[in-house]
Scaffold this active site. Structure first.
Site, mmCIF file in Angstrom:
data_model
loop_
_atom_site.group_PDB
_atom_site.id
_atom_site.type_symbol
_atom_site.label_atom_id
_atom_site.label_comp_id
_atom_site.label_asym_id
_atom_site.label_seq_id
_atom_site.Cartn_x
_atom_site.Cartn_y
_atom_site.Cartn_z
ATOM 1 N N ASN A 1 22.588 -22.237 1.529
ATOM 2 C CA ASN A 1 23.626 -21.756 2.447
ATOM 3 C C ASN A 1 22.964 -20.854 3.495
ATOM 4 O O ASN A 1 22.325 -19.864 3.145
ATOM 5 C CB ASN A 1 24.679 -20.981 1.635
ATOM 6 C CG ASN A 1 25.809 -20.455 2.511
ATOM 7 O OD1 ASN A 1 25.572 -19.899 3.581
ATOM 8 N ND2 ASN A 1 27.031 -20.606 2.060
ATOM 9 N N HIS B 1 24.008 -16.466 6.295
ATOM 10 C CA HIS B 1 23.444 -15.132 6.569
ATOM 11 C C HIS B 1 22.535 -15.115 7.799
ATOM 12 O O HIS B 1 22.389 -14.091 8.447
ATOM 13 C CB HIS B 1 22.621 -14.648 5.377
ATOM 14 C CG HIS B 1 23.439 -14.045 4.271
ATOM 15 N ND1 HIS B 1 24.799 -13.963 4.277
ATOM 16 C CD2 HIS B 1 23.047 -13.484 3.099
ATOM 17 C CE1 HIS B 1 25.219 -13.395 3.170
ATOM 18 N NE2 HIS B 1 24.179 -13.091 2.430
ATOM 19 N N HIS C 1 29.594 -22.234 6.031
ATOM 20 C CA HIS C 1 31.033 -21.958 5.933
ATOM 21 C C HIS C 1 31.526 -21.617 7.337
ATOM 22 O O HIS C 1 31.157 -20.577 7.889
ATOM 23 C CB HIS C 1 31.245 -20.763 4.979
ATOM 24 C CG HIS C 1 32.680 -20.448 4.700
ATOM 25 N ND1 HIS C 1 33.062 -19.511 3.762
ATOM 26 C CD2 HIS C 1 33.838 -20.925 5.217
ATOM 27 C CE1 HIS C 1 34.387 -19.433 3.729
ATOM 28 N NE2 HIS C 1 34.876 -20.282 4.610
ATOM 29 N N ARG D 1 34.136 -20.164 9.153
ATOM 30 C CA ARG D 1 35.312 -19.344 8.853
ATOM 31 C C ARG D 1 36.286 -19.337 10.030
ATOM 32 O O ARG D 1 35.877 -19.502 11.176
ATOM 33 C CB ARG D 1 34.874 -17.905 8.554
ATOM 34 C CG ARG D 1 34.299 -17.748 7.164
ATOM 35 C CD ARG D 1 33.928 -16.296 6.906
ATOM 36 N NE ARG D 1 33.658 -16.095 5.501
ATOM 37 C CZ ARG D 1 34.561 -15.695 4.608
ATOM 38 N NH1 ARG D 1 35.790 -15.415 4.986
ATOM 39 N NH2 ARG D 1 34.238 -15.549 3.350
ATOM 40 N N ARG E 1 32.929 -15.486 11.901
ATOM 41 C CA ARG E 1 32.088 -14.287 11.822
ATOM 42 C C ARG E 1 30.600 -14.601 11.689
ATOM 43 O O ARG E 1 29.767 -13.779 11.967
ATOM 44 C CB ARG E 1 32.549 -13.361 10.703
ATOM 45 C CG ARG E 1 32.242 -13.882 9.329
ATOM 46 C CD ARG E 1 32.514 -12.841 8.274
ATOM 47 N NE ARG E 1 33.932 -12.710 8.011
ATOM 48 C CZ ARG E 1 34.416 -12.347 6.819
ATOM 49 N NH1 ARG E 1 33.596 -12.067 5.836
ATOM 50 N NH2 ARG E 1 35.701 -12.262 6.620
ATOM 51 N N GLU F 1 31.687 -25.681 3.887
ATOM 52 C CA GLU F 1 32.692 -24.902 3.154
ATOM 53 C C GLU F 1 33.818 -24.588 4.121
ATOM 54 O O GLU F 1 33.565 -24.151 5.252
ATOM 55 C CB GLU F 1 32.087 -23.586 2.659
ATOM 56 C CG GLU F 1 31.154 -23.752 1.489
ATOM 57 C CD GLU F 1 30.612 -22.408 1.019
ATOM 58 O OE1 GLU F 1 31.151 -21.355 1.421
ATOM 59 O OE2 GLU F 1 29.637 -22.412 0.274
ATOM 60 N N THR G 1 33.274 -15.197 -0.167
ATOM 61 C CA THR G 1 34.328 -15.834 -0.962
ATOM 62 C C THR G 1 34.405 -15.145 -2.320
ATOM 63 O O THR G 1 33.393 -14.990 -2.998
ATOM 64 C CB THR G 1 34.008 -17.339 -1.143
ATOM 65 O OG1 THR G 1 33.653 -17.865 0.130
ATOM 66 C CG2 THR G 1 35.193 -18.083 -1.689
ATOM 67 N N GLU H 1 33.148 -27.432 -7.438
ATOM 68 C CA GLU H 1 32.060 -26.457 -7.459
ATOM 69 C C GLU H 1 32.551 -25.298 -8.318
ATOM 70 O O GLU H 1 33.566 -24.665 -8.008
ATOM 71 C CB GLU H 1 31.696 -25.957 -6.056
ATOM 72 C CG GLU H 1 30.573 -24.908 -6.134
ATOM 73 C CD GLU H 1 30.083 -24.415 -4.779
ATOM 74 O OE1 GLU H 1 30.163 -25.152 -3.783
ATOM 75 O OE2 GLU H 1 29.616 -23.246 -4.741
ATOM 76 N N HIS I 1 27.507 -19.144 -6.311
ATOM 77 C CA HIS I 1 27.922 -17.771 -6.026
ATOM 78 C C HIS I 1 27.151 -16.793 -6.889
ATOM 79 O O HIS I 1 27.270 -16.807 -8.112
ATOM 80 C CB HIS I 1 29.428 -17.527 -6.195
ATOM 81 C CG HIS I 1 29.926 -16.586 -5.140
ATOM 82 N ND1 HIS I 1 29.766 -15.227 -5.248
ATOM 83 C CD2 HIS I 1 30.489 -16.806 -3.932
ATOM 84 C CE1 HIS I 1 30.244 -14.659 -4.155
ATOM 85 N NE2 HIS I 1 30.672 -15.589 -3.329
#
Ligand code: PXP
Length: 237
Positions: A6, A9, A42, A44, A48, A69, A100, A150, A190
């Protein structure tokens, strides 16, 4: 067990200065060269981190697998159907959360999710539902035609006491086994990191782990290539 990275970041860091670098698309391409099995982002509602520009470029350039995502909103569904990632992972989304915070409640949102799964399928996109390791949630996911689940591993990852961590692992193991029996693919993610993956990798019914924070945090110090290869070494052992 496959490993997808992922890269949200990287976009968070870029956006912190409102500039062009570091670019999550570059990170994704380098990560593929380092051996990841797929890229996760993801998009969003509040944008963000990942932007539509990132997503569209990733769609053009990622050659492994793109996992988007997403929350189920009309806007994001429309973008997903247009971009056509290989996989859409449906997650709950709250504006205030840092990340999340847990799985989606499939039973409570069955009508919304059934419609979303069928819209995504009509656009040739496989669907995964991010859920807690609970049998009723897995049954509901299978019932509405999800291809995969998931499993949320946040509780397992946050356990400080070994026995509690063992119990959580057992819960995930049974959930994964149940999902497999129903014909579902099983991903997990996660909070997975270089320490807890040494235990987590023993779960034979998990097809794929999705990891972001731990790998990108390590990449700061050792570089992205090393951080990815270190994780792959742990997973494949
Ligand atoms: N899977 C899902 C559904 C997520 O929302 C996240 C966080 O973005 C992850 C996996 C990766 O979690 P982490 O960044 O803690 O590795």
């Amino acid at each position: 067990m496959r490993f997808t990275l992922n890269v949200d970041h990287v976009a968070t860091l870029r956006n912190a200065r409102g500039e062009d670098v570091p670019d999550p698309v570059t990170a994704a391409l380098l990560a593929e060269q380092s051996g990841v099995d797929g890229i996760v982002v993801h998009l969003r509602e509040d944008r963000r981190h990942i932007s539509e520009r990132d997503l569209r470029l990733l769609r053009e350039l990622v050659t492994t697998k793109l996992d988007l995502e997403m929350a189920v909103t009309d806007e994001i569904l429309e973008i997903a159907c247009d971009v056509q990632p290989e996989l859409a992972t449906i997650v709950p989304e709250k504006r205030q959360e840092l990340t999340t915070e847990g799985g989606i409640n499939v039973i409570d949102n069955i009508v919304l999710l059934r419609d979303a799964v069928s819209t995504l399928h009509e656009n040739s996109i496989a669907v995964s539902l991010f859920i807690e390791p609970e049998i009723e949630q897995i049954d509901a996911a299978a019932e509405i035609g999800s291809d995969l689940i998931e499993i949320h591993t946040g509780v397992f990852a946050n356990c400080k006491v070994e026995e509690e961590q063992f119990d959580e692992l057992e819960k995930i193991r049974l959930a994964a086994k149940h999902a497999k029996k129903l014909g579902l693919g099983v991903n997990a993610g996660h909070g997975l990191n270089y320490t807890n993956m040494k235990v987590f990798r023993e779960l034979t019914d998990i097809d794929e782990v999705s990891i972001g924070h731990a790998v990108l945090a390590r990449a700061f110090f050792v570089g992205l290539d090393r951080a990815i290869k270190d994780m792959i070494e742990i997973i494949k052992k």
